[in-house]
Design an enzyme around this catalytic site. Structure first.
Site, short mmCIF file in Angstrom:
data_model
loop_
_atom_site.label_atom_id
_atom_site.label_comp_id
_atom_site.label_asym_id
_atom_site.label_seq_id
_atom_site.Cartn_x
_atom_site.Cartn_y
_atom_site.Cartn_z
N GLN A 41 0.88 -1.29 -0.10
CA GLN A 41 0.08 -0.03 0.02
C GLN A 41 0.81 1.13 0.14
O GLN A 41 1.89 1.32 0.98
CB GLN A 41 -0.93 0.14 1.27
CG GLN A 41 -1.61 1.23 1.12
CD GLN A 41 -2.33 1.51 2.73
OE1 GLN A 41 -2.31 2.57 3.11
NE2 GLN A 41 -2.94 0.43 3.18
N GLU A 44 0.78 8.33 1.34
CA GLU A 44 1.44 9.51 0.86
C GLU A 44 0.79 10.75 1.48
O GLU A 44 -0.05 11.13 0.93
CB GLU A 44 2.00 9.80 -0.43
CG GLU A 44 2.98 8.78 -1.12
CD GLU A 44 4.25 9.22 -0.57
OE1 GLU A 44 4.61 10.48 -0.08
OE2 GLU A 44 5.28 8.50 -0.51
N LYS A 141 1.15 7.05 12.90
CA LYS A 141 -0.03 7.78 13.07
C LYS A 141 -0.51 8.13 14.26
O LYS A 141 -0.25 7.51 15.21
CB LYS A 141 -0.87 7.07 11.97
CG LYS A 141 -1.43 5.82 12.47
CD LYS A 141 -2.37 5.35 11.29
CE LYS A 141 -3.78 6.01 11.07
NZ LYS A 141 -4.72 5.35 10.20
N LYS A 366 -4.43 -19.65 35.79
CA LYS A 366 -5.00 -20.24 36.62
C LYS A 366 -5.49 -19.27 37.76
O LYS A 366 -4.81 -18.44 38.20
CB LYS A 366 -3.66 -21.13 37.43
CG LYS A 366 -4.26 -21.98 38.52
CD LYS A 366 -3.05 -21.62 39.75
CE LYS A 366 -4.14 -20.85 40.77
NZ LYS A 366 -3.45 -20.21 41.84
N CYS A 444 -0.74 -20.24 45.37
CA CYS A 444 0.29 -19.81 44.72
C CYS A 444 1.19 -20.99 44.48
O CYS A 444 2.10 -21.03 43.56
CB CYS A 444 1.12 -18.48 45.60
SG CYS A 444 -0.23 -17.16 45.92
#
Length: 534
Positions: A41, A44, A141, A366, A444
Site C-alpha cells: 500500500q 503519502e 500515525k 490459573k 500460589c
C-alpha cells in the site's frame, strides 16, 4: 475482469519519511518484496498530487515486476490514474459505495476498522478486506484512544465469520510482537488473520530484505501450525483410541514428573512476597530449581535459560519486570503461567492484568472463581481480597472452555473441584484436602507446580523430537502440564494430611513439602480422580 486473488500475509504500508539515511525508496521497496512482502500500500499523507502520482507509478512498476498487488491509500484519483489494484479507505474517507461507482469492478477496496460497528458496516458496504487496529502503539500515525490490544482483535474477527471478508491487523506490528499478534488475534471459531500490515519494521530498516524475510518466516510458520497442529500425545501413548480420555491424560501428566527430575528445569517465578519461600521449596521438592528474579534488566537474558515463567501478581510491585519477562518468554518459546491473584479486587489489578495479557501470550491462566470471573468479565462471582464470594459459576464447564478459546490458552479454575480446559476438552479434578485452604499461599504454590510441570511438558516434547516450530509460542502438550501440576499438589496434600505427625495447618505445610518430594508417577496415576466432563 475478475478481482485478483490477494495474499495478504505480509502487507507493506510505505512511509518514505521513515527511510534510514541514504536509503532510496524504490530500492527499499524492491528489497522488501524480494524478502516476502505480498501486497503493498502506497501511503503519502504529505505529498502533493503530482509527487504522489510519480511515486505511485514507480511503485507500480516494481510491484508488477514481482506480480504483487498495489493498493493506494485514500486517493481514488491516483488509483484510477495508474490502474492500481485497489484502494484503502479510512473511516472519514469516501464511502465504499461511492468508491465502487468510480472504480473498475475488479478493484480491491479495504477499509480501516477500530470497532465492531466499523466491521459490520464494512461487511454491509461490500469491503474486500478490513484493516483492524491499531493493535499496538505506533509512531506512524495518531492512534490516541484507538489502541485495541491483541485480545480485542478476536472480537472483531468473530464478526467476519462466514462473511468472506479478509482481515489484516495493523499498528505497531514488528517481528518481536508478530507471533503474539497472530496467536492472540483469533476468534472463538478459530477465524485467524489473513495477514499483518507492517510499516516501520520494514521501511526503517537498513536491510529491508532481511526484515521482510524475518516477518515472512514467522507468518508462514504460524499458518502452518494452524493448518497442521502437532500431536504430542501420539508420542506418549501407544494404545489406540482418543488421547483425551481421562486415563490417558493422567498417565501423560504423571510421566512428566520423571522429566522434571531428569532435566531439573529452572523455573522463573515473579510471585507475591508472602509465598516466595514456600513456592521455592515446592519447586525444589518436585525436582526443579527456582529463581525469584524481578529486575527488568535481567529478563532478556533470564528467559533464554529458564524452563518456564510464573507471573503471580499477588503483590504487584514488579510490573515492568512482569511485562518484559512474559515478552521474552514468548520470544524464547517458554511456557508462561499467569496467576492473577485478586485481579477483581481493584481497578489497578484489572488494568494491570489487561496490560500484561495484551503484551504477552499466557500458556496457562490459573485462578479461583473470582479471578477467572474477572478475566472472563463475568458478574457471577465477586472478589473479596484474594478470595471469592458468591456461589461460583452455574456452568463452570462452559466458562473454562469459552475462556480457553478466547484467551488461546489452558484455563485452570480452582475450587473444591478443579476444572481445566484447552478450549476443546474440559476436565474435572477432584483431588485435594481442606487443609490446603488453611495455609497461606496454597493457591500460589499450585501455580508453582503448574509452571514446573509446564516446563516438563515442553522438555518432554523436545526430548521426543516433536520440534521447536517457530509457528507456535510453545511446544508440548500444556493440558498435560496443567493437569500434572494440579495433581501434584492436590495428591500430595491428601497424603500429607493423613500423616500421623500432622496435627493442623502448622504441621501440614512442611509435611506437604515432604510429600511433594516423595511423589512418583505411579502414586499420581493411582490416586488421581480425573474425569472428562466436556
Amino acid at each position: 475482469m475478475a478481482k485478483p486473488t490477494v495474499d495478504y500475509s505480509l502487507y507493506l504500508v510505505t512511509g518514505r519519511d521513515l527511510l534510514p539515511p541514504g536509503k532510496d525508496y524504490l530500492q527499499s521497496l524492491e528489497e522488501s518484496i524480494q524478502g516476502g512482502v505480498t501486497v503493498t500500500q502506497v501511503r503519502e499523507k504529505h505529498a502533493d498530487t503530482g509527487e504522489f502520482l510519480q511515486i505511485a507509478q514507480e511503485s507500480l512498476k516494481i510491484c508488477r515486476k514481482y506480480s504483487i498487488p498495489l493498493i493506494i491509500n485514500d486517493r481514488i484519483d491516483i488509483a484510477l490514474a495508474i490502474g492500481a489494484d485497489g484502494v484503502h479507505l479510512g473511516q472519514t474517507d469516501m464511502p465504499i459505495a461511492t468508491a465502487r461507482s468510480l472504480l473498475p469492478s475488479h478493484t480491491i477496496i479495504g477499509v480501516s476498522c477500530n470497532t465492531p460497528d466499523h466491521v459490520k458496516k464494512a461487511i454491509h458496504d461490500g469491503a474486500d478486506y478490513v484493516g483492524i487496529g491499531a493493535v499496538w502503539g505506533t509512531t506512524t500515525k495518531d492512534v490516541s484512544g484507538k489502541i485495541l490490544g491483541v485480545r480485542r482483535v478476536g472480537e472483531l474477527l468473530s464478526i467476519l465469520d462466514g462473511s468472506g471478508v479478509k482481515a489484516v491487523a495493523i499498528g505497531g506490528i514488528k517481528s518481536t510482537n508478530l507471533l503474539r499478534t497472530l496467536h492472540g488475534s483469533v476468534s472463538t471459531k478459530d477465524h485467524t488473520l489473513d495477514g499483518v500490515a507492517v510499516v516501520s519494521d520494514i521501511v526503517a530498516s537498513t536491510t529491508p530484505l532481511i526484515a521482510s524475510e524475518r516477518l515472512t518466516t514467522i507468518v508462514r510458520a504460524f499458518k502452518h501450525s494452524i493448518a497442521s497442529p502437532s500431536e504430542p500425545l501420539k508420542h506418549i501413548f501407544s494404545s489406540p483410541g482418543s488421547p483425551y480420555d481421562a486415563q490417558s491424560i493422567v498417565s501423560g501428566a504423571a510421566i512428566l514428573l520423571d522429566t522434571i527430575k531428569k532435566h531439573n528445569p529452572l523455573i522463573h517465578q515473579i510471585t507475591n512476597t508472602v509465598v516466595t519461600t514456600q513456592s521455592a521449596n515446592a519447586t525444589l521438592a518436585l525436582g526443579a530449581s527456582p529463581i525469584m528474579a524481578t529486575s527488568p534488566e535481567e529478563m532478556e537474558d533470564l528467559e533464554k535459560v529458564t524452563g518456564s515463567l510464573l507471573v503471580n501478581f499477588g503483590t504487584i510491585t514488579d510490573k515492568q519486570g512482569m511485562l518484559l519477562a512474559g515478552h521474552y518468554a514468548n520470544l524464547n518459546q517458554k511456557p508462561v503461567v499467569f496467576d492473577p491473584v485478586g485481579v477483581g479486587a481493584t481497578a489497578y489489578r484489572r488494568t494491570t492484568a489487561n496490560e500484561l495479557l495484551n503484551r504477552w501470550q499466557p500458556t496457562i491462566i490459573k485462578g479461583n472463581a473470582a479471578e477467572i470471573g474477572s478475566i472472563a468479565n463475568s458478574v457471577e462471582v465477586q472478589a473479596k481480597g484474594v478470595d471469592s464470594t458468591g456461589s461460583g459459576f452455574k456452568d463452570p464447564i462452559s466458562v473454562v472452555r469459552e475462556l480457553a478459546k478466547k484467551e488461546r490458552c489452558i484455563i485452570i479454575l480452582t475450587g473444591v473441584t478443579d476444572y481445566i480446559s484447552n478450549g476443546s476438552v474440559v476436565l474435572a479434578l477432584r483431588n485435594g484436602h481442606s487443609l490446603l485452604g488453611r495455609i497461606t499461599g496454597s493457591g500460589c504454590m499450585l501455580g508453582t507446580c503448574v509452571a514446573t510441570f509446564a516446563a516438563a511438558a515442553r522438555l518432554y516434547s523436545l526430548d521426543i523430537g516433536d520440534g521447536n516450530d517457530t509457528g507456535a509460542l510453545v511446544t508440548g502438550d500444556m493440558l498435560l502440564g496443567a493437569v500434572g501440576g494440579v495433581l501434584a499438589l492436590t495428591v500430595a496434600s491428601e497424603i500429607a494430611a493423613a500423616r500421623a505427625d500432622v496435627k493442623g495447618s502448622g504441621t501440614f505445610l512442611p509435611a506437604l513439602i515432604d510429600e511433594l518430594g516423595n511423589l512418583t508417577p505411579d502414586v499420581i496415576e493411582r490416586r488421581a480422580k480425573v474425569e472428562v466432563v466436556g
